[in-house]
Design a protein around this motif. Sequence first.
Motif, PDB file in Angstrom:
ATOM      1  N   TRP A 219       1.663  -3.455   3.779  1.00 18.64           N
ATOM      2  CA  TRP A 219       1.986  -2.742   2.974  1.00 18.64           C
ATOM      3  C   TRP A 219       1.619  -2.587   1.868  1.00 18.64           C
ATOM      4  O   TRP A 219       0.939  -2.952   0.640  1.00 18.64           O
ATOM      5  N   PHE A 220       1.593  -4.125   1.587  1.00 14.91           N
ATOM      6  CA  PHE A 220       1.357  -5.595   0.652  1.00 14.91           C
ATOM      7  C   PHE A 220      -0.099  -6.343   0.505  1.00 14.91           C
ATOM      8  O   PHE A 220       0.359  -6.361   1.559  1.00 14.91           O
ATOM      9  N   ARG A 221      -0.324  -5.992  -0.358  1.00 17.08           N
ATOM     10  CA  ARG A 221      -1.844  -7.107  -0.297  1.00 17.08           C
ATOM     11  C   ARG A 221      -2.338  -7.355  -1.933  1.00 17.08           C
ATOM     12  O   ARG A 221      -2.401  -6.999  -2.909  1.00 17.08           O
ATOM     13  N   LYS A 222      -2.844  -8.490  -2.043  1.00 20.69           N
ATOM     14  CA  LYS A 222      -2.933  -9.004  -3.642  1.00 20.69           C
ATOM     15  C   LYS A 222      -4.610  -8.893  -3.707  1.00 20.69           C
ATOM     16  O   LYS A 222      -5.478  -9.249  -2.718  1.00 20.69           O
ATOM     17  N   ARG A 223      -4.735  -8.415  -4.433  1.00 17.38           N
ATOM     18  CA  ARG A 223      -6.744  -8.293  -4.945  1.00 17.38           C
ATOM     19  C   ARG A 223      -6.911  -9.977  -5.547  1.00 17.38           C
ATOM     20  O   ARG A 223      -6.214  -9.950  -6.176  1.00 17.38           O
TER      21      ARG A 223
ATOM     22  N   ASP B 251      -9.427  -9.921  -6.813  1.00 25.59           N
ATOM     23  CA  ASP B 251     -10.921  -9.432  -7.868  1.00 25.59           C
ATOM     24  C   ASP B 251     -10.721 -10.656  -8.786  1.00 25.59           C
ATOM     25  O   ASP B 251      -9.126 -10.487  -9.149  1.00 25.59           O
ATOM     26  N   PRO B 252     -11.016 -11.883  -9.978  1.00 22.03           N
ATOM     27  CA  PRO B 252     -10.316 -11.953 -10.863  1.00 22.03           C
ATOM     28  C   PRO B 252     -10.646 -11.617 -11.964  1.00 22.03           C
ATOM     29  O   PRO B 252     -10.434 -12.404 -12.869  1.00 22.03           O
ATOM     30  N   VAL B 253     -11.677 -10.304 -12.171  1.00 30.60           N
ATOM     31  CA  VAL B 253     -11.442  -9.277 -13.206  1.00 30.60           C
ATOM     32  C   VAL B 253     -10.160  -9.513 -13.425  1.00 30.60           C
ATOM     33  O   VAL B 253     -10.023  -9.144 -14.829  1.00 30.60           O
ATOM     34  N   SER B 254      -9.845  -8.794 -11.789  1.00 29.10           N
ATOM     35  CA  SER B 254      -8.659  -7.735 -12.759  1.00 29.10           C
ATOM     36  C   SER B 254      -6.619  -7.936 -12.366  1.00 29.10           C
ATOM     37  O   SER B 254      -6.078  -7.527 -13.116  1.00 29.10           O
ATOM     38  N   GLY B 255      -7.403  -8.565 -11.221  1.00 27.55           N
ATOM     39  CA  GLY B 255      -6.620  -9.253 -10.558  1.00 27.55           C
ATOM     40  C   GLY B 255      -5.301  -8.084 -10.393  1.00 27.55           C
ATOM     41  O   GLY B 255      -5.499  -7.238  -9.682  1.00 27.55           O
ATOM     42  N   GLY B 256      -4.260  -8.256  -9.776  1.00 25.52           N
ATOM     43  CA  GLY B 256      -3.354  -7.358  -9.601  1.00 25.52           C
ATOM     44  C   GLY B 256      -2.340  -7.189  -7.923  1.00 25.52           C
ATOM     45  O   GLY B 256      -3.637  -8.340  -7.199  1.00 25.52           O
ATOM     46  N   GLU B 257      -1.839  -6.212  -7.634  1.00 26.25           N
ATOM     47  CA  GLU B 257      -1.948  -5.994  -6.064  1.00 26.25           C
ATOM     48  C   GLU B 257      -1.766  -4.662  -5.707  1.00 26.25           C
ATOM     49  O   GLU B 257      -2.160  -3.640  -6.799  1.00 26.25           O
ATOM     50  N   GLU B 258      -2.216  -4.282  -4.454  1.00 30.53           N
ATOM     51  CA  GLU B 258      -1.710  -2.829  -3.647  1.00 30.53           C
ATOM     52  C   GLU B 258      -1.029  -2.753  -2.994  1.00 30.53           C
ATOM     53  O   GLU B 258      -0.191  -3.440  -2.240  1.00 30.53           O
ATOM     54  N   PHE B 259      -0.436  -1.594  -3.193  1.00 32.23           N
ATOM     55  CA  PHE B 259       0.698  -1.227  -2.165  1.00 32.23           C
ATOM     56  C   PHE B 259       0.183   0.065  -1.465  1.00 32.23           C
ATOM     57  O   PHE B 259      -0.030   1.034  -2.040  1.00 32.23           O
ATOM     58  N   CYS B 260      -0.090  -0.197  -0.065  1.00 30.06           N
ATOM     59  CA  CYS B 260      -1.144   1.240   0.304  1.00 30.06           C
ATOM     60  C   CYS B 260       0.822   1.731   1.514  1.00 30.06           C
ATOM     61  O   CYS B 260       0.976   1.622   2.454  1.00 30.06           O
ATOM     62  N   TRP B 261       0.565   3.151   1.298  1.00 27.60           N
ATOM     63  CA  TRP B 261       1.657   4.254   1.910  1.00 27.60           C
ATOM     64  C   TRP B 261       0.573   5.008   3.223  1.00 27.60           C
ATOM     65  O   TRP B 261       0.092   6.120   2.101  1.00 27.60           O
ATOM     66  N   PHE B 262       1.405   4.730   3.899  1.00 26.41           N
ATOM     67  CA  PHE B 262      -0.112   4.763   5.069  1.00 26.41           C
ATOM     68  C   PHE B 262       0.630   6.708   5.624  1.00 26.41           C
ATOM     69  O   PHE B 262       1.717   6.484   5.446  1.00 26.41           O
ATOM     70  N   ARG B 263      -0.014   7.641   5.304  1.00 22.11           N
ATOM     71  CA  ARG B 263       0.362   9.112   5.759  1.00 22.11           C
ATOM     72  C   ARG B 263       0.063   9.456   6.765  1.00 22.11           C
ATOM     73  O   ARG B 263      -1.062   9.387   7.388  1.00 22.11           O
ATOM     74  N   PRO B 264       0.228   9.885   8.134  1.00 24.78           N
ATOM     75  CA  PRO B 264       1.789  10.828   7.654  1.00 24.78           C
ATOM     76  C   PRO B 264       2.651   9.461   7.849  1.00 24.78           C
ATOM     77  O   PRO B 264       2.353   8.542   8.594  1.00 24.78           O
ATOM     78  N   VAL B 265       3.457   9.426   6.713  1.00 30.89           N
ATOM     79  CA  VAL B 265       5.324   8.129   6.882  1.00 30.89           C
ATOM     80  C   VAL B 265       5.561   8.825   8.201  1.00 30.89           C
ATOM     81  O   VAL B 265       6.390   9.429   8.609  1.00 30.89           O
TER      82      VAL B 265
END
Length: 357
Positions: free
Chosen positions: A132-136, A138-152
Amino acid sequence: MTATSRAPRRPRIRPRGPPPAPTPIRTARGARSAAADERVLAEFLEASLRVPDLALPPRTKRFSFPPAPPPPPPHEVSSQALASGDADAAAESGAFTVAGAVDAREVREAVEASRAVFAATDEVKREPLARWFRKRDDPVSGGEEFCWFRPVSHDDDRALDAALPGSTYRVFREKMDTVASKMENVAKNAIRVLSDNVKNPKDSALCREAPSILRLTLYNSNKSKTCWDESGSTDPPPNSHALSIHLSGDDRKICLRNQGGSTIFSLPAGSMLVTIGKKIQEWSNGQFKAAVGEALFEMTDEPGPFISLQLVYSPDNLRLTEVGRQARSIDRPKFVSFRDQILVALILLLLFYLFWC
């Protein structure tokens, strides 16, 4: 026999310094140098030759094409019009906005609940919740993502609830499920309207190739950037989704890019931006153009890191929707044109005069 003697040759000594003056040239008036002759010749030519004054032609203004105007902002429809199928969702810009789709307060509460999800430790994000988690990168904005798969699924619910501390996931599920369900309803209505307006769809069904994903992106910089060119196991390919929906709990600037260029417009709080994916463009044989939307923000807009909310939607199958469209076209009442009505009236009048008069 006497030997003749020759005087020894003297070596030539080259003088040092500038070369000697030119040898005088004999003329009728006496001897003078070549330099004097050249000066006289130059004065003669200057006095006798008449060189016209030459000037370059005036510079004409080059014809230049005016810069292409930015594409217009997407059309705005209401939730009621979209649900009834009266909205023209097949916009040339490849996108449209749905006004007042969700209560802005509900969106803000769901986003606030997601901050506790992002606050999980790196060990948890790497090992039990790596799906569900992964690092971005991108050196410009950075950050990370949480992907919630639907339907759960039930297994996903249990894994997320066990890995996140306390009631973090239960609160997130309660707040975010309401918002995600409304986004999915808008996506389903948009797919239905698109299938009702398609003229020449491909014979192949638009089946699911990737799951629908509710993508929450946490930015650590004041610049945002699209992530379709990024690699990752949770990233669907660019042509694997049908629609993409952006939603924000605050008024937000949105950059919309399509084949005609890019434009920036304001998306009110609680409204949705629906963009068409390449999968729909291919299925409709280019009738519906694909577009990409992106939220713009500044660090001063948020007290903490900015979190964007996006639903990448893939329908189960569009063939069923197409069958429904054909059935509705069969049951649709047929109208007779005014010209045909006049023609029928004249024929009836002629028959009346022939048989009754």
